[in-house]
Design a protein around this motif. Structure first.
Motif, PDB file in Angstrom:
ATOM      1  N   UNK A 327      -1.212   1.030   0.798  1.00  0.00           N
ATOM      2  CA  UNK A 327      -0.877   0.633   2.155  1.00  0.00           C
ATOM      3  C   UNK A 327       0.293  -0.330   2.066  1.00  0.00           C
ATOM      4  N   UNK A 328       1.423   0.042   2.661  1.00  0.00           N
ATOM      5  CA  UNK A 328       2.604  -0.815   2.656  1.00  0.00           C
ATOM      6  C   UNK A 328       2.851  -1.301   4.071  1.00  0.00           C
ATOM      7  N   UNK A 329       2.942  -2.626   4.246  1.00  0.00           N
ATOM      8  CA  UNK A 329       3.040  -3.230   5.564  1.00  0.00           C
ATOM      9  C   UNK A 329       4.284  -4.104   5.628  1.00  0.00           C
ATOM     10  N   UNK A 330       5.016  -3.982   6.720  1.00  0.00           N
ATOM     11  CA  UNK A 330       6.178  -4.834   6.918  1.00  0.00           C
ATOM     12  C   UNK A 330       5.788  -6.290   7.118  1.00  0.00           C
ATOM     13  N   UNK A 331       6.751  -7.152   7.031  1.00  0.00           N
ATOM     14  CA  UNK A 331       6.503  -8.586   7.126  1.00  0.00           C
ATOM     15  C   UNK A 331       6.195  -9.007   8.563  1.00  0.00           C
ATOM     16  N   UNK A 332       5.388 -10.077   8.688  1.00  0.00           N
ATOM     17  CA  UNK A 332       5.107 -10.669   9.993  1.00  0.00           C
ATOM     18  C   UNK A 332       6.162 -11.680  10.395  1.00  0.00           C
TER      19      UNK A 332
END
Length: 334
Positions: A327-332
């Motif tokens: 799971x790759x998630x962009x930055x907040x």
């Protein structure tokens, strides 16, 4: 001392609740830098002073100026003070232009009582991430629903070395100070790792504590259409998990999902409840609800209530790869 006049009731959703945007790009805060001010608040249960001092020391070691909300150590039943006092601390942090990140001290109980009273105008004027998980999920959901604010499902720094280690703390710091995507890999030791449906999905990551989402269904749950749903859950029988998932399904909020990411379902290791539930395991229950949706499902993510949990941005674009187990998630933050 609170004024003698009756304070506004954060449970009164008909007074002062300003509907926020339902669509649009996420709001992301500037990344955290040395010298920034951060605020510690208690929107849920009461922490100990020793634990807060421990967390404040960690933040200070990052070069931050640490402040503590006025009501962090209050107590009212299982919560850190009255609803309006916990809400006042939270809103004061969001409204202060010098505060760059808001850290919750712990989960427990109470965030669901104040989620409708958030100062959404202040959040939109000056976005800043809220960090926490568990009961804090109610606030993550409200901030996304009303403001499209990207937040952080991250560990409580008030926890000690038995829960946190240097890697856990560094991962949280990295998520707040750097802008590159975060990639998590499925852990074969997690009981949800068996719940996987191959395929790839892209969408905004929304979710957190399963019972928080089921509580909000039909009232304060944001639309999950086009989203990747993240779930984790601690210490509860299979029947409670089944009830919560059934609530989500019957409310219709699972319609339009692009993928499901499953974190730690703590307390189900070794299928300890199977003898009481006709031989079913937690994997059986999760497959029953998600396996037939026709979308990718990734289990085994090391995020949730077990020791050394990973940090996960919420409200950011994510790519779920059930085949590769990532799971790759962009930055907040920007």
């Amino acid at each position: 001392m609170h004024p003698s006049s009756t304070p506004p009731d954060p449970l009164n959703t008909s007074a002062g609740l300003r509907p926020g945007p339902r669509t649009g790009s996420p709001l992301r805060a500037p990344r955290l830098r040395p010298g920034d001010r951060v605020r510690i608040v208690s929107p849920s249960s009461r922490p100990s002073r020793r634990d807060v001092e421990r967390g404040a020391a960690v933040l200070a070691s990052w070069g931050l100026r640490v402040e503590v909300g006025d009501h962090v150590f209050d107590q009212w039943g299982p919560m850190a003070g009255r609803d309006w006092d916990r809400l006042a601390d939270l809103n004061a942090a969001f409204a202060d232009p010098g505060v760059r990140v808001v850290f919750a001290t712990r989960g427990g109980a109470g965030a669901y009582r104040i989620a409708d009273g958030l100062d959404t105008d202040a959040v939109r004027r000056d976005p800043k991430p809220l960090v926490g998980f568990s009961d804090v999920t109610h606030l993550h959901l409200a901030l996304w629903r009303e403001c499209r604010l990207a937040t952080v499902h991250g560990p409580f720094l008030t926890h000690g070395d038995d829960v946190l280690d240097s890697g856990t703390v560094q991962a949280l710091r990295h998520a707040l100070t750097e802008t590159e995507p975060i990639t998590l890999h499925a852990d074969p030791n997690e009981v949800t790792e068996a719940v996987t449906v191959d395929g790839t999905a892209t969408g905004v990551l929304i979710g957190g504590l399963l019972t928080a989402l089921s509580t909000e269904a039909g009232a304060g749950l944001p639309s999950l259409d086009g989203a990747i749903l993240f779930l984790e859950h601690p210490l509860s029988g299979l029947r409670n998990v089944d009830r919560a998932l059934t609530q989500l399904r019957r409310s219709g909020v699972l319609n339009g999902l692009r993928g499901v990411a499953l974190g730690q379902f703590f307390g189900f290791e070794g299928d300890v409840t199977a003898s009481q539930d006709g031989g079913w395991s937690i994997a059986d229950v999760l497959i029953e609800h998600f396996g037939g949706l026709g979308i990718p499902v990734l289990g085994g993510l090391p995020v949730g209530h077990r020791n050394r949990p990973a940090t996960l941005p919420l409200g950011a674009e994510a790519v779920l790869d059930g085949t590769a187990g990532t799971l790759t998630v962009g930055s907040a933050v920007t």
